[in-house]
Motif scaffolding. Sequence first.
Motif, PDB file in Angstrom:
ATOM      1  N   GLY A 223     -11.511 -71.146 -75.444  1.00 56.07           N
ATOM      2  CA  GLY A 223     -10.777 -72.462 -75.902  1.00 56.07           C
ATOM      3  C   GLY A 223     -11.226 -73.087 -76.453  1.00 56.07           C
ATOM      4  O   GLY A 223     -12.513 -73.250 -76.313  1.00 56.07           O
ATOM      5  N   SER A 224     -11.090 -74.050 -77.774  1.00 65.22           N
ATOM      6  CA  SER A 224     -11.606 -75.216 -78.399  1.00 65.22           C
ATOM      7  C   SER A 224     -10.639 -76.301 -77.728  1.00 65.22           C
ATOM      8  O   SER A 224      -9.656 -76.294 -77.310  1.00 65.22           O
ATOM      9  CB  SER A 224     -12.128 -74.836 -79.100  1.00 65.22           C
ATOM     10  OG  SER A 224     -10.595 -74.301 -80.219  1.00 65.22           O
ATOM     11  N   LEU A 225     -10.986 -77.651 -78.353  1.00 69.39           N
ATOM     12  CA  LEU A 225      -9.846 -78.070 -78.755  1.00 69.39           C
ATOM     13  C   LEU A 225      -8.612 -78.189 -79.657  1.00 69.39           C
ATOM     14  O   LEU A 225      -7.857 -79.649 -79.260  1.00 69.39           O
ATOM     15  CB  LEU A 225     -10.962 -79.585 -79.028  1.00 69.39           C
ATOM     16  CG  LEU A 225     -12.442 -80.175 -78.156  1.00 69.39           C
ATOM     17  CD1 LEU A 225     -12.558 -81.342 -79.032  1.00 69.39           C
ATOM     18  CD2 LEU A 225     -11.945 -80.066 -77.205  1.00 69.39           C
ATOM     19  N   PHE A 226      -8.583 -77.083 -80.418  1.00 72.25           N
ATOM     20  CA  PHE A 226      -7.869 -77.268 -81.368  1.00 72.25           C
ATOM     21  C   PHE A 226      -7.294 -76.196 -81.216  1.00 72.25           C
ATOM     22  O   PHE A 226      -5.713 -75.534 -81.590  1.00 72.25           O
ATOM     23  CB  PHE A 226      -8.359 -76.728 -82.846  1.00 72.25           C
ATOM     24  CG  PHE A 226      -7.088 -76.662 -83.892  1.00 72.25           C
ATOM     25  CD1 PHE A 226      -6.495 -77.604 -84.044  1.00 72.25           C
ATOM     26  CD2 PHE A 226      -7.300 -75.935 -84.395  1.00 72.25           C
ATOM     27  CE1 PHE A 226      -5.681 -77.322 -85.324  1.00 72.25           C
ATOM     28  CE2 PHE A 226      -6.617 -74.953 -85.601  1.00 72.25           C
ATOM     29  CZ  PHE A 226      -5.549 -76.065 -85.650  1.00 72.25           C
ATOM     30  N   SER A 227      -7.578 -74.775 -80.089  1.00 71.30           N
ATOM     31  CA  SER A 227      -7.019 -73.695 -80.055  1.00 71.30           C
ATOM     32  C   SER A 227      -5.764 -74.443 -79.578  1.00 71.30           C
ATOM     33  O   SER A 227      -5.451 -75.446 -78.047  1.00 71.30           O
ATOM     34  CB  SER A 227      -7.977 -72.767 -78.811  1.00 71.30           C
ATOM     35  OG  SER A 227      -8.426 -72.848 -78.169  1.00 71.30           O
ATOM     36  N   LYS A 228      -4.757 -73.157 -79.993  1.00 72.14           N
ATOM     37  CA  LYS A 228      -2.905 -73.493 -78.951  1.00 72.14           C
ATOM     38  C   LYS A 228      -3.646 -72.597 -77.173  1.00 72.14           C
ATOM     39  O   LYS A 228      -2.513 -73.576 -76.555  1.00 72.14           O
ATOM     40  CB  LYS A 228      -2.501 -72.386 -79.075  1.00 72.14           C
ATOM     41  CG  LYS A 228      -0.995 -72.443 -78.365  1.00 72.14           C
ATOM     42  CD  LYS A 228       0.291 -71.938 -79.372  1.00 72.14           C
ATOM     43  CE  LYS A 228       1.145 -72.204 -78.656  1.00 72.14           C
ATOM     44  NZ  LYS A 228       2.555 -71.087 -79.747  1.00 72.14           N
TER      45      LYS A 228
END
Length: 344
Positions: A223-228
């Motif tokens: 995950g990243s800060l943007f990924s759902k």
Amino acid sequence: MLLTVREDSIVKEGTESWVMYTRSSSTSVSRYLTEQGWSSLPPSKPVDIKSREICSSHRHPSVMSWEKAKTILERVKAQRIEIRRVRREAQWDDVSCVEEKVVNFITNNGRTFAFTGDPRDIPSVLELLAQDQEFKKTNLWIPERVTALLDPEATGYILAGLMAFLKGDKPLLRQDERGLPDITIYDDPTIEYSHVFFTFDDEGTRTRRKELIGNGQVVDYLGSLFSKYGSPGNGRGFYPVPDYYNAVLKTGDWQIQEMMEESKDFILVLGASEYHVLRNSIRIRPRKVVVPGAGEVFVREIAIPLPEMVTLDAVSRDSRLVYLDENHGALAPFIRLKVRPLLH
């Protein structure tokens, strides 16, 4: 957010007749998190950010050995050796984190390995790369589906293929997925000897060992800060997307010799050079495929359809670090499962 990466390298190429040179690079990128992802332009309205662990600074002990790099290179021979001092800095609002380390890349006999640490360990790596057992060639026929024992390098490339199914922006495995073998897989950027040792990702989030599959069940995503989907910590790149560092398969209870003795009509897959995912199948290009007692056979690719991963029934208790490419590694054991050898 501002991310700055500076790299200073000393490179030696050639064995008997060799050249040595230095090079440096520095890149800085300022970007903003918007509702559409990372952008070079600020958002029109505030964006909610996932809960995350803020980064902290870290100076790897290997940095102390940087001044000895040139002297060490003068004493060793290989196709190519690069000793790279890396400095990363992430700045976001009032938080600033700096990470420093020395990463060594060694290529010899057509094989590459890399590690974070003291360059004085390079001779040990050269010994590892020199190990390449020869087998007589044979034209023995191989079934379309056969039991295979994969060494850690080949297993590492299979794990890399699985990671492609676990990216939080476009996950290809559901959390209620059925049919996975009873295995546990992690992403681990915190292995200090690995060439992809990172204490924070390119979004300034602290990295950690992350369990992705636990006992055959998908429990998290890259995950990243943007990924759902997926907890943060895997944002990689100047415009970050979810990606892994070290694919790690939890070891089992099997001795390697025991795995071989209890397997019938199997092939031994020694090493790999690349992988790709074709629909729901992971394919690797093996370095050598050996039929015990007969010799080495030519196999262009090894294919493992995802539904057949469930045939994985043995994992060794020993594992080792594997270099996949400059940005990815693995910590992998021997495994046994059914595969489909592709000859053409």
